[in-house]
Design an enzyme around this catalytic site. Structure first.
Site, PDB file in Angstrom:
ATOM      1  N   SER A 158       0.727  -1.148   0.030  1.00  0.00           N
ATOM      2  CA  SER A 158       0.072  -0.084  -0.032  1.00  0.00           C
ATOM      3  C   SER A 158       0.859   1.310  -0.007  1.00  0.00           C
ATOM      4  O   SER A 158       2.154   1.446   0.575  1.00  0.00           O
ATOM      5  CB  SER A 158      -0.872   0.035   1.308  1.00  0.00           C
ATOM      6  OG  SER A 158      -1.651   1.454   1.356  1.00  0.00           O
ATOM      7  N   TYR A 171      -1.327  -0.347  10.202  1.00  0.00           N
ATOM      8  CA  TYR A 171      -1.423  -0.754   8.742  1.00  0.00           C
ATOM      9  C   TYR A 171      -0.383  -0.511   7.945  1.00  0.00           C
ATOM     10  O   TYR A 171       0.244  -1.096   7.141  1.00  0.00           O
ATOM     11  CB  TYR A 171      -2.549  -0.018   8.067  1.00  0.00           C
ATOM     12  CG  TYR A 171      -3.175  -0.293   6.799  1.00  0.00           C
ATOM     13  CD1 TYR A 171      -3.703  -1.643   6.462  1.00  0.00           C
ATOM     14  CD2 TYR A 171      -2.745   0.402   5.729  1.00  0.00           C
ATOM     15  CE1 TYR A 171      -4.120  -2.102   5.188  1.00  0.00           C
ATOM     16  CE2 TYR A 171      -3.184   0.172   4.498  1.00  0.00           C
ATOM     17  CZ  TYR A 171      -3.720  -1.033   4.259  1.00  0.00           C
ATOM     18  OH  TYR A 171      -4.010  -1.352   2.903  1.00  0.00           O
ATOM     19  N   LYS A 175       2.584  -2.769   6.085  1.00  0.00           N
ATOM     20  CA  LYS A 175       2.726  -2.736   4.619  1.00  0.00           C
ATOM     21  C   LYS A 175       4.214  -2.172   4.267  1.00  0.00           C
ATOM     22  O   LYS A 175       4.743  -2.763   3.322  1.00  0.00           O
ATOM     23  CB  LYS A 175       1.806  -1.620   3.852  1.00  0.00           C
ATOM     24  CG  LYS A 175       0.273  -2.065   4.052  1.00  0.00           C
ATOM     25  CD  LYS A 175      -0.014  -3.221   3.246  1.00  0.00           C
ATOM     26  CE  LYS A 175      -1.564  -3.622   3.201  1.00  0.00           C
ATOM     27  NZ  LYS A 175      -1.804  -4.927   2.467  1.00  0.00           N
TER      28      LYS A 175
END
Ligand code: NAP
Length: 262
Positions: A158, A171, A175
């Site tokens: 991401s 997150y 990532k």
């Protein structure tokens, strides 16, 4: 002389596993790989009806690459953050198809909140699936690919792992970890003909981003719009293809409307 290969689809005879393929980006990837002729394993966590629908759609579209006695797609439930479930998923696939050519590590979740409010369990859940899940699936599949001396591993990262995003400490850490993992594993597996690459989507319209759409975000996207799952799937198709991507490994490809320009 007639070319007997002329009707073969690009991924005919290949076996692909797409984790988290019941919805969103994973669904589009599974459909795209099946359209290219691959036998696709549609992994999911709990959406069995959605996964079955996708398998039915692929079968009805007649895109199967009929390995002997095997259809073009099967749905297999497994929580890929759990080692025992990953091992049993990979064992089932290996027994059924005898090979694994493509692994797309796509399954992911968010538990967004600012750092000071982030509970350890919100941190852990995201790391367990988005990072440890990638490790578990890659490790299990690479054993098969090493024996085959070929394979494609494609990790869905991401832009959050590259540029950070407030509210996504868990997150973006996961990532960013996926990106580092991709580069190291690419170096470890290169001599055996296995490539490992990452795709870093920007803002793609799926259930994950349902509640996030705002004009504010569009200001940061040079192309001025959100992305569609099919636009990520197109990059995955490229990375799975021969000979288009045979000489590419350890790279991160952004599909983000220009959000990140290295
Ligand atoms: P999504 O629409 O929320 O779909 C998530 C998928 O992951 C579903 O198929 C879900 O299965 C599956 N899943 C969830 N937990 C799982 C588990 N423990 N084991 C196996 N599968 C599990 O998400 P998405 O937007 O398509 O995102 C797909 C990937 O792209 C993720 O890695 C995400 O981080 C990444 N990404 C997305 C965006 C975006 O803007 N959407 C941007 C950058 C990166 P069930 O249906 O069974 O729950």
């Amino acid at each position: 002389m007639e070319d007997v290969n002329k009707n073969l689809q690009p991924l005919q005879g290949k076996v692909a596993i797409v984790t988290g393929a019941s919805r969103g980006i994973g669904r589009a990837i599974a459909l795209e790989l099946a359209t290219q002729g691959a036998n696709v394993v549609v992994n999911y966590a709990s959406s069995s009806a959605a996964a079955d629908n996708l398998v039915a759609e692929i079968t009805a579209a007649g895109t199967e690459a009929f390995a002997e006695g095997v259809g073009g797609a099967i749905a297999l439930q497994a929580d890929v953050s759990k080692i025992d479930q990953v091992d049993s998923l990979i064992n089932t696939v290996t027994e059924k198809f005898k090979r694994i050519d493509i692994l797309v590590n796509n399954a992911g979740i968010t538990r967004d909140t600012l750092l000071l409010r982030m509970k350890p369990e919100e941190w852990q859940a995201v790391i367990d699936l988005n990072l440890t899940g990638v490790f578990l699936c890659t490790r299990a599949v690479s054993k098969i690919m090493l024996k085959q001396r070929s394979g494609r591993i494609i990790n869905i990262a991401s832009v959050a792992g590259q540029m950070g995003n407030p509210g996504q400490a868990n997150y973006s850490a996961a990532k960013a970890g996926v990106i580092g993992f991709t580069k190291t594993v690419a170096k470890e597996l290169a001599s055996r003909g296995i490539t490992v690459n990452a795709v870093a989507p920007g803002f793609i319209v799926t259930d994950m981003t349902n509640d996030l759409k705002a004009d504010e975000i569009l200001k940061y996207i040079p192309l001025g719009r959100y992305g569609q799952p099919e636009e990520v799937a197109g990059m995955v198709r490229f990375l799975a293809a021969d000979p288009a991507a045979t000489y590419i490994t350890g790279q991160v490809f952004n599909v983000d409307g220009g959000m990140v320009m290295a």
